[in-house]
Design a protein around this motif. Structure first.
Motif, mmCIF file in Angstrom:
data_model
loop_
_atom_site.group_PDB
_atom_site.id
_atom_site.type_symbol
_atom_site.label_atom_id
_atom_site.label_comp_id
_atom_site.label_asym_id
_atom_site.label_seq_id
_atom_site.Cartn_x
_atom_site.Cartn_y
_atom_site.Cartn_z
ATOM 1 N N VAL A 103 0.752 -1.402 0.576
ATOM 2 C CA VAL A 103 -0.269 -0.058 -0.518
ATOM 3 C C VAL A 103 0.660 1.036 -0.125
ATOM 4 O O VAL A 103 0.518 2.301 -0.297
ATOM 5 C CB VAL A 103 -0.875 0.116 0.910
ATOM 6 C CG1 VAL A 103 -1.545 1.139 1.125
ATOM 7 C CG2 VAL A 103 -1.660 -1.374 1.264
ATOM 8 N N THR A 104 1.613 0.744 0.855
ATOM 9 C CA THR A 104 2.565 2.043 0.982
ATOM 10 C C THR A 104 3.448 2.712 -0.031
ATOM 11 O O THR A 104 4.091 4.037 -0.661
ATOM 12 C CB THR A 104 3.946 2.508 1.547
ATOM 13 O OG1 THR A 104 3.228 1.607 3.554
ATOM 14 C CG2 THR A 104 4.848 3.294 1.897
ATOM 15 N N ALA A 105 3.187 1.133 -1.746
ATOM 16 C CA ALA A 105 4.854 1.726 -2.417
ATOM 17 C C ALA A 105 3.894 1.847 -4.061
ATOM 18 O O ALA A 105 4.110 2.571 -4.845
ATOM 19 C CB ALA A 105 5.007 -0.138 -2.815
ATOM 20 N N THR A 106 2.106 1.908 -3.498
ATOM 21 C CA THR A 106 1.390 2.037 -4.276
ATOM 22 C C THR A 106 0.495 3.249 -4.304
ATOM 23 O O THR A 106 0.314 3.687 -5.611
ATOM 24 C CB THR A 106 0.728 0.574 -4.811
ATOM 25 O OG1 THR A 106 -0.027 -0.329 -4.240
ATOM 26 C CG2 THR A 106 1.749 -0.203 -5.642
ATOM 27 N N VAL A 107 -0.338 2.846 -2.800
ATOM 28 C CA VAL A 107 -1.625 3.769 -3.029
ATOM 29 C C VAL A 107 -1.528 5.238 -1.980
ATOM 30 O O VAL A 107 -1.855 5.739 -1.874
ATOM 31 C CB VAL A 107 -2.649 2.858 -3.492
ATOM 32 C CG1 VAL A 107 -2.875 2.328 -4.080
ATOM 33 C CG2 VAL A 107 -3.144 2.489 -2.349
ATOM 34 N N ALA A 108 -0.018 5.109 -1.405
ATOM 35 C CA ALA A 108 -0.559 5.565 -0.292
ATOM 36 C C ALA A 108 -0.246 7.432 -0.545
ATOM 37 O O ALA A 108 0.193 8.099 -1.461
ATOM 38 C CB ALA A 108 0.819 5.514 0.593
ATOM 39 N N VAL A 109 -1.183 8.535 0.246
ATOM 40 C CA VAL A 109 -0.778 9.460 0.202
ATOM 41 C C VAL A 109 0.382 9.697 -0.029
ATOM 42 O O VAL A 109 0.225 10.893 -0.595
ATOM 43 C CB VAL A 109 -1.956 10.521 0.842
ATOM 44 C CG1 VAL A 109 -2.061 11.830 0.720
ATOM 45 C CG2 VAL A 109 -3.302 10.262 0.788
ATOM 46 N N SER A 110 1.065 9.509 0.996
ATOM 47 C CA SER A 110 2.722 10.063 1.047
ATOM 48 C C SER A 110 3.349 9.044 1.464
ATOM 49 O O SER A 110 2.975 8.438 1.951
ATOM 50 C CB SER A 110 3.059 10.991 2.562
ATOM 51 O OG SER A 110 4.310 11.166 2.482
ATOM 52 N N GLY A 170 -0.217 5.195 5.631
ATOM 53 C CA GLY A 170 -0.418 5.562 6.765
ATOM 54 C C GLY A 170 0.044 7.501 7.220
ATOM 55 O O GLY A 170 0.263 7.673 6.099
ATOM 56 N N TYR A 171 -1.112 7.374 7.926
ATOM 57 C CA TYR A 171 -1.659 8.830 8.179
ATOM 58 C C TYR A 171 -2.256 9.791 7.251
ATOM 59 O O TYR A 171 -2.205 10.918 7.032
ATOM 60 C CB TYR A 171 -0.111 9.956 8.120
ATOM 61 C CG TYR A 171 -0.414 10.806 8.981
ATOM 62 C CD1 TYR A 171 -0.199 10.864 10.472
ATOM 63 C CD2 TYR A 171 -0.025 12.093 8.636
ATOM 64 C CE1 TYR A 171 -0.742 11.894 11.037
ATOM 65 C CE2 TYR A 171 -0.198 13.050 9.086
ATOM 66 C CZ TYR A 171 -1.096 13.504 10.553
ATOM 67 O OH TYR A 171 -0.443 13.951 11.396
ATOM 68 N N GLY A 172 -2.855 7.967 5.863
ATOM 69 C CA GLY A 172 -3.579 9.378 5.163
ATOM 70 C C GLY A 172 -4.664 9.483 5.731
ATOM 71 O O GLY A 172 -4.900 10.635 4.960
ATOM 72 N N PHE A 173 -5.233 8.812 6.843
ATOM 73 C CA PHE A 173 -7.038 9.542 7.094
ATOM 74 C C PHE A 173 -6.594 11.217 7.677
ATOM 75 O O PHE A 173 -6.782 12.523 6.858
ATOM 76 C CB PHE A 173 -8.098 9.443 8.367
ATOM 77 C CG PHE A 173 -8.285 9.970 8.439
ATOM 78 C CD1 PHE A 173 -9.603 9.273 7.805
ATOM 79 C CD2 PHE A 173 -8.210 10.281 9.432
ATOM 80 C CE1 PHE A 173 -11.556 9.380 7.888
ATOM 81 C CE2 PHE A 173 -10.352 11.294 9.524
ATOM 82 C CZ PHE A 173 -11.194 10.300 9.261
ATOM 83 N N HIS A 174 -5.319 11.025 7.923
ATOM 84 C CA HIS A 174 -5.080 12.275 8.589
ATOM 85 C C HIS A 174 -4.772 13.834 7.160
ATOM 86 O O HIS A 174 -5.827 14.687 7.689
ATOM 87 C CB HIS A 174 -3.747 12.905 9.365
ATOM 88 C CG HIS A 174 -3.422 11.896 11.378
ATOM 89 N ND1 HIS A 174 -3.863 10.506 11.047
ATOM 90 C CD2 HIS A 174 -3.901 12.009 12.109
ATOM 91 C CE1 HIS A 174 -3.539 10.218 11.613
ATOM 92 N NE2 HIS A 174 -3.677 11.480 12.644
ATOM 93 N N LEU A 175 -4.143 13.533 6.450
ATOM 94 C CA LEU A 175 -3.571 13.846 5.787
ATOM 95 C C LEU A 175 -5.340 14.356 4.439
ATOM 96 O O LEU A 175 -5.428 14.953 3.683
ATOM 97 C CB LEU A 175 -2.350 13.694 4.656
ATOM 98 C CG LEU A 175 -1.319 13.169 4.884
ATOM 99 C CD1 LEU A 175 -0.209 12.504 4.447
ATOM 100 C CD2 LEU A 175 -0.396 14.081 5.219
ATOM 101 N N LEU A 176 -6.065 12.918 4.443
ATOM 102 C CA LEU A 176 -7.349 13.365 3.362
ATOM 103 C C LEU A 176 -8.219 13.857 4.651
ATOM 104 O O LEU A 176 -9.065 14.804 4.214
ATOM 105 C CB LEU A 176 -7.517 12.773 2.534
ATOM 106 C CG LEU A 176 -6.477 11.609 1.843
ATOM 107 C CD1 LEU A 176 -6.963 10.267 1.531
ATOM 108 C CD2 LEU A 176 -6.794 12.884 0.941
ATOM 109 N N SER A 177 -8.150 14.456 5.954
ATOM 110 C CA SER A 177 -9.320 14.489 6.599
ATOM 111 C C SER A 177 -10.241 16.167 6.272
ATOM 112 O O SER A 177 -10.805 16.524 6.688
ATOM 113 C CB SER A 177 -8.861 14.750 7.783
ATOM 114 O OG SER A 177 -7.455 15.776 8.036
#
Length: 450
Positions: A96-103, A305-312
């Motif tokens: 997930v980190t390598a493919t679709v992670a926001v950061s 990781g931390y994706g919800f925060h970044l997209l909140s």
């Protein structure tokens, strides 16, 4: 230098030394000492060198285990399904980190943090805790560490808006997080008081119990109280009928302890648990769950990781706006897992704890057949700790927290220790028994160990 700093240094270095020269299990005791008395978070820590003490003791534990592994008790090979789910989680997080992670960078940092908490120390615990005494040493350190938190909370109950602050450790600092961590301790204090014969262990439980309960009250966490209620309710179902009255008595005792220690501040806040329509915090949590569901529709594999925060700002704009643009967490472990690691991440998360629970169920079943109270009651304690932890995790983010993974590790520790005991007893009986008795004894030996 303060006396506390001197005593801490002596205990810390003593635990590392004992890991090399007595038994590596003392390295895990040293790790718990550092976790519960982290110098960086205490005033007396200024008297000590600024070092990564948790890393040092972890490395020492690993080296001690490697050096002494051939002299440790030989354990039978039994499958560890929880480890398989943890390994699957690790692979998934990296994908997930390598493919679709926001950061990518932040997500990788969160994965590394998770791996430290979920795999490194728990696996070392599995490696070094191989005997009943070793298990008791670990639990005693767990209880006494919680007592230390409770002692500090009692001596200096620093509360802001009715909630305790400056308590806990790196992953559990302040009210909610510290209270939920203490839920992994409370069942052991009760079970050791009920069923343990060793007077020193019972004394440790007796000393820790009231301080743990008092700290829970001072933390004033509604989520922790929901977790406690869930554990008290499940206690009736997790023991066989002959022991249920004892568990009911223990549950009543804990409830009465909470009642007598509770103050008006605690009672007023807990009463708001059912009044979520009028509570901004609860409404924000509901909004976060709704935002998570919308995020999942667009990102079924998660946002990293931390994706919800970044997209909140995109998925819960009204909550972010109410906090002056500050990025927000879901404050719900289930929502956090789904939003960061997707549906597959949730399957792995459930697999980890579900497999641990099933291992404990097997331990209890075998213990009942063999009338072995040691394994039965400890399995119940770990089960109750998991129930309380997961129920309370509904109200905050506990994916990146250590206590739950410690319980997963102890689940396998009990399972493998029990199977090893059976094999050793069978071999002992076989060595001196008649052929007929040997065949009867071999019935107790697990198929994978014959």
């Amino acid at each position: 230098m303060s006396i506390t700093a001197i005593l801490w240094a002596i205990l810390y270095l003593g635990a590392i030394g004992a890991a090399f020269f007595v038994n590596p299990v003392f390295g895990s005791v040293g790790y718990l000492l550092e976790y519960y008395m982290r110098p960086d978070l205490k005033w007396w820590g200024e008297d000590l060198p600024s070092l990564r003490y948790n890393l040092i003791v972890s490395v020492a534990l690993g080296v001690a285990f490697f050096v002494q592994r051939n002299s440790l008790r030989e354990m039978v090979r039994v499958p560890n399904p929880a480890l398989r789910w943890l390994a699957a989680s690790a692979v998934l997080m990296l994908l997930v980190t390598a493919t679709v992670a926001v950061s990518l960078e932040i997500s990788l940092d969160k994965f590394i943090l998770w791996a430290k908490m979920a795999m490194i120390f728990p696996l070392l615990v599995v490696g070094v805790v191989r005997t009943r005494d070793g298990f008791n040493w670990f639990v005693a350190a767990h209880m006494l560490g919680a007592f230390w938190w409770g002692w500090n909370a009692w001596m200096d109950p620093n509360r802001v808006q009715g909630r305790l602050i400056n308590i806990g450790s790196g992953d559990s600092l302040n009210d909610n997080s510290a209270a939920i961590h203490l839920l992994t301790v409370l069942p052991f204090t009760v079970i050791y008081l009920l069923a343990e014969k060793d007077k020193w262990l019972r004394l440790a439980a007796l000393v820790a119990l009231p301080f743990v309960v008092n700290t829970l009250i001072l933390c004033n966490s509604r989520g922790a109280m929901v977790g406690l209620a869930a554990a008290l309710g499940m206690a009736f179902f997790l023991v066989r009928s002959g022991y249920r009255m004892r568990m009911i008595g223990a549950a009543i005792g804990v409830a009465l302890t909470v009642f007598f220690l509770a103050d008006d501040t605690f009672i007023r806040r807990q009463q708001t648990t059912t009044e979520f329509q009028e509570d901004n915090s609860s409404l924000e949590r509901l909004a976060s769950v709704t935002g998570t569901l919308r995020l999942m529709q667009e990102r079924p594999f998660g946002a990293g990781g931390y994706g919800f925060h970044l997209l909140s700002p995109e998925y819960i704009p009204e909550v972010v706006a109410a906090h002056d643009g500050e990025l927000r967490a879901p404050h719900n472990t289930w929502a956090l897992v789904l939003s960061e690691w997707g549906v597959l991440g949730m399957i792995c998360f459930l697999g980890v704890y579900g497999s641990a629970f099933l291992m404990l169920r097997r331990v209890k079943k075998t213990a009942r057949l063999r009338e072995d109270g040691f394994y039965f009651w400890r399995a119940v304690a770990v089960q109750l700790a998991i129930v309380a932890f997961l129920a309370a995790a509904t109200f905050t983010d506990r994916l990146y927290a250590e206590g739950g993974y410690w319980m997963v590790a102890l689940s396998y520790v009990l399972y493998r220790m029990q199977q090893t005991d059976i094999v050793e007893e069978t071999k002992s009986v076989t060595a001196r028994a008649t052929p007929e008795a040997a065949r009867a004894a071999s019935m107790w030996t697990p198929a994978h160990a014959r």
